[in-house]
Design a protein around this motif. Structure first.
Motif, mmCIF file in Angstrom:
data_model
loop_
_atom_site.group_PDB
_atom_site.id
_atom_site.type_symbol
_atom_site.label_atom_id
_atom_site.label_comp_id
_atom_site.label_asym_id
_atom_site.label_seq_id
_atom_site.Cartn_x
_atom_site.Cartn_y
_atom_site.Cartn_z
ATOM 1 N N ARG B 78 6.615 12.036 -11.765
ATOM 2 C CA ARG B 78 7.957 11.701 -11.271
ATOM 3 C C ARG B 78 7.931 10.531 -10.280
ATOM 4 N NH1 ARG B 78 8.376 17.305 -10.250
ATOM 5 N NH2 ARG B 78 8.354 16.851 -8.023
ATOM 6 N N GLY B 79 6.719 10.011 -9.989
ATOM 7 C CA GLY B 79 6.628 8.863 -9.091
ATOM 8 C C GLY B 79 6.251 9.210 -7.670
ATOM 9 N N GLY B 80 5.985 10.492 -7.410
ATOM 10 C CA GLY B 80 5.567 10.912 -6.069
ATOM 11 C C GLY B 80 4.249 10.263 -5.673
ATOM 12 N N LEU B 81 4.055 10.065 -4.381
ATOM 13 C CA LEU B 81 2.829 9.418 -3.910
ATOM 14 C C LEU B 81 1.716 10.443 -3.755
ATOM 15 C CD1 LEU B 81 4.158 6.943 -1.168
ATOM 16 C CD2 LEU B 81 3.860 6.589 -3.633
ATOM 17 N N VAL B 82 0.561 10.148 -4.337
ATOM 18 C CA VAL B 82 -0.601 11.037 -4.241
ATOM 19 C C VAL B 82 -1.785 10.213 -3.748
ATOM 20 C CG1 VAL B 82 -2.169 12.571 -5.491
ATOM 21 C CG2 VAL B 82 0.243 12.447 -6.168
ATOM 22 N N LEU B 83 -2.411 10.673 -2.672
ATOM 23 C CA LEU B 83 -3.595 10.001 -2.126
ATOM 24 C C LEU B 83 -4.769 10.976 -2.148
ATOM 25 C CD1 LEU B 83 -5.054 7.700 -0.575
ATOM 26 C CD2 LEU B 83 -4.151 8.698 1.542
ATOM 27 N N PRO B 125 1.839 1.067 -2.091
ATOM 28 C CA PRO B 125 2.374 2.021 -1.115
ATOM 29 C C PRO B 125 1.322 2.493 -0.099
ATOM 30 C CG PRO B 125 3.054 2.614 -3.341
ATOM 31 C CD PRO B 125 2.068 1.505 -3.479
ATOM 32 N N PHE B 126 0.048 2.277 -0.414
ATOM 33 C CA PHE B 126 -1.027 2.801 0.438
ATOM 34 C C PHE B 126 -1.689 1.719 1.293
ATOM 35 C CE2 PHE B 126 -0.566 5.235 -3.433
ATOM 36 C CZ PHE B 126 -0.368 6.510 -2.943
ATOM 37 N N THR B 127 -1.323 0.459 1.059
ATOM 38 C CA THR B 127 -2.022 -0.632 1.757
ATOM 39 C C THR B 127 -1.088 -1.680 2.348
ATOM 40 O OG1 THR B 127 -2.249 -1.770 -0.371
ATOM 41 C CG2 THR B 127 -4.126 -0.443 0.347
ATOM 42 N N ASN B 128 0.239 -1.441 2.286
ATOM 43 C CA ASN B 128 1.165 -2.516 2.681
ATOM 44 C C ASN B 128 1.160 -2.826 4.182
ATOM 45 O OD1 ASN B 128 3.304 -0.790 3.989
ATOM 46 N ND2 ASN B 128 3.331 0.090 1.938
ATOM 47 N N ALA B 129 0.553 -1.951 4.999
ATOM 48 C CA ALA B 129 0.471 -2.239 6.436
ATOM 49 C C ALA B 129 -0.760 -3.092 6.752
ATOM 50 C CB ALA B 129 0.429 -0.937 7.236
ATOM 51 N N LEU B 130 -1.549 -3.394 5.711
ATOM 52 C CA LEU B 130 -2.743 -4.230 5.883
ATOM 53 C C LEU B 130 -2.478 -5.604 5.285
ATOM 54 C CD1 LEU B 130 -5.105 -1.389 4.694
ATOM 55 C CD2 LEU B 130 -5.176 -2.370 6.984
ATOM 56 N N GLY B 217 -7.838 3.587 9.880
ATOM 57 C CA GLY B 217 -7.367 4.529 8.861
ATOM 58 C C GLY B 217 -5.886 4.817 8.960
ATOM 59 N N LEU B 218 -5.364 4.718 10.190
ATOM 60 C CA LEU B 218 -3.947 5.015 10.378
ATOM 61 C C LEU B 218 -3.075 4.071 9.547
ATOM 62 C CD1 LEU B 218 -1.981 6.863 11.846
ATOM 63 C CD2 LEU B 218 -1.941 5.226 13.731
ATOM 64 N N GLU B 219 -3.588 2.835 9.311
ATOM 65 C CA GLU B 219 -2.790 1.858 8.549
ATOM 66 C C GLU B 219 -2.511 2.343 7.124
ATOM 67 O OE1 GLU B 219 -1.526 -0.456 10.234
ATOM 68 O OE2 GLU B 219 -2.785 -0.190 12.008
ATOM 69 N N ILE B 220 -3.434 3.134 6.583
ATOM 70 C CA ILE B 220 -3.223 3.677 5.232
ATOM 71 C C ILE B 220 -2.017 4.613 5.253
ATOM 72 C CG2 ILE B 220 -4.303 4.930 3.300
ATOM 73 C CD1 ILE B 220 -5.960 2.487 4.130
ATOM 74 N N PHE B 221 -1.991 5.514 6.237
ATOM 75 C CA PHE B 221 -0.885 6.470 6.342
ATOM 76 C C PHE B 221 0.415 5.750 6.729
ATOM 77 C CE2 PHE B 221 -4.729 8.968 7.013
ATOM 78 C CZ PHE B 221 -4.541 9.978 6.083
ATOM 79 N N ARG B 222 0.274 4.743 7.602
ATOM 80 C CA ARG B 222 1.450 3.982 8.023
ATOM 81 C C ARG B 222 2.049 3.221 6.828
ATOM 82 N NH1 ARG B 222 -0.182 0.964 13.029
ATOM 83 N NH2 ARG B 222 0.333 2.822 14.250
ATOM 84 N N SER B 223 1.189 2.769 5.939
ATOM 85 C CA SER B 223 1.665 2.092 4.727
ATOM 86 C C SER B 223 2.575 3.023 3.931
ATOM 87 C CB SER B 223 0.483 1.668 3.849
ATOM 88 O OG SER B 223 -0.323 0.728 4.511
ATOM 89 N N VAL B 224 2.139 4.276 3.822
ATOM 90 C CA VAL B 224 2.913 5.254 3.049
ATOM 91 C C VAL B 224 4.289 5.455 3.676
ATOM 92 C CG1 VAL B 224 3.048 7.678 2.339
ATOM 93 C CG2 VAL B 224 0.875 6.438 2.151
ATOM 94 N N THR B 225 4.320 5.604 5.008
ATOM 95 C CA THR B 225 5.624 5.846 5.641
ATOM 96 C C THR B 225 6.508 4.609 5.550
ATOM 97 O OG1 THR B 225 4.688 5.306 7.799
ATOM 98 C CG2 THR B 225 4.829 7.616 7.245
ATOM 99 N N SER B 226 5.922 3.428 5.647
ATOM 100 C CA SER B 226 6.784 2.239 5.566
ATOM 101 C C SER B 226 7.299 2.074 4.140
ATOM 102 C CB SER B 226 6.070 0.993 6.098
ATOM 103 O OG SER B 226 5.397 0.321 5.079
ATOM 104 N N PHE B 227 6.463 2.428 3.155
ATOM 105 C CA PHE B 227 6.921 2.382 1.760
ATOM 106 C C PHE B 227 8.060 3.380 1.542
ATOM 107 C CE2 PHE B 227 6.827 4.163 -2.529
ATOM 108 C CZ PHE B 227 6.981 3.015 -3.296
#
Lengths: 92, 231
Positions: B78-83, B125-130, B217-227
């Motif tokens: 359904r497009g949900g984000l999975v890490l 969605p997992f790297t956009n803060a980098l 590592g926080l940037e990975i999670f932050r990427s998800v929230t910004s996405f």
């Protein structure tokens, strides 16, 4: 009928087997200089109860290998299937 | 916005991921027990590191048949984000959400320590803060992180920008010496073609604040929230 399947799972030829390479280098250092290659794998023995035929057992084991016992991306498998030896022992 | 952390029997980085999201991001997070078949209400699901089901047979092989994984597959569909992190990455490979497989480290040793990673794609969605080309430092801890895929799959991953991270030296050079496990092309993390499922061997949740040694590592999670926030 009760069957016993003996499954062997090894890494594909095209995949480097670091464990096998380490075992080979151990054997070479022990003086077994004729060992050209070693592949390390898994040996699984499945006891199957109540199969209609060896063919049914065979189909099942093949499916189990594809779905779980081997990873087709990196591994290959083969198996033998035979009537299970009687469990023996006395009933009391 | 809510994160879910799947807990398999044998997961051991679930609490780290939970705290990284709750304390690092300040975003609601809940554990998801492996026996559940319902993952409703979550926006991002993390498959954490550890040794799910003892890693018996192969790492991740048994975990993929957990009841929760059917729900995770539907969620991803359904497009949900999975890490998937470390063992979670191995589960994603086993269940086919990501291509390839993990072999034993070429050193045959469990590798535990910080590595440098080059960001190869910062538009996910997992790297956009980098930023693309940036070098980040994250810890690894695994015995089977030697990424393998056939040459066609590797070509597809590269052509489509689906390689997220590669092991590199401190200057961003992708070298054999910087490769801790023998992964092909020094691959440390990849995503699916749609970009909503990602797997990585290094542990971002163990590096979410400087007192832990790195906050990268926080940037990975932050990427998800910004996405998710911008969606």
């Amino acid at each position: 009928m009760n069957l016993r399947a003996t499954v062997t799972v090894t890494l594909k030829r095209s995949v480097l087997d670091p464990q096998g390479a380490a075992v080979r280098s151990g054997l070479l250092s022990m003086g077994y200089d004729k060992v050209r290659d070693v592949r390390v794998g898994k040996h699984l023995v499945l006891e199957l109860d109540g199969c209609a035929s060896p063919e049914e057992g065979s189909r099942m084991v093949d499916e189990m290998c594809r779905r779980l016992l081997a990873n087709p991306v990196i591994e290959e498998y083969r198996f033998e299937i035979a009537e299970a030896p009687s469990r023996g022992g006395h009933e009391c | 916005m809510k994160f879910g952390i799947v807990v398999f029997p044998g997961s051991n980085c679930d609490a780290d991921a939970y705290y990284a999201v709750r304390d690092g991001l300040g975003v609601p997070v809940e554990y998801i027990w492996h026996g559940t078949r319902d993952v409703g209400g979550f926006d991002c699901i993390v498959l954490p590191g550890g040794f799910a089901y003892g890693d018996y047979l192969r790492a991740g092989a048994i975990a993929r048949f957990s009841p929760v994984m059917d729900a995770v597959l539907e969620f991803a569909e359904r497009g949900g984000l999975v890490l998937g992190i470390c063992n979670g990455f191995q589960v994603l490979l086993e269940c086919g959400l990501l291509p390839g497989a993990m072999l034993r480290n070429d050193s045959l040793q469990f590798r535990c320590g910080y590595v440098n990673l080059k960001v190869e794609n910062a538009a996910t969605p997992f790297t956009n803060a980098l930023e693309r080309g940036r070098v980040i430092r994250l810890p690894i801890a695994h015995g089977e992180g030697n990424y393998y895929a056939d040459s066609q799959t590797l070509g597809n991953l590269q052509a489509a920008g689906r390689v997220l991270f590669r092991y590199c030296d401190g200057e961003g050079n992708v070298t054999a010496e910087a490769n801790p496990n023998g992964s092909l092309l020094n691959i440390a993390g990849i995503c699916n073609s749609r970009g909503n499922v990602a797997g990585m061997m290094p542990h971002p949740e163990r590096a979410y604040q400087r007192i832990l040694g790195s906050a990268d590592g926080l940037e990975i999670f932050r990427s998800v929230t910004s996405f998710l926030g911008g969606r």
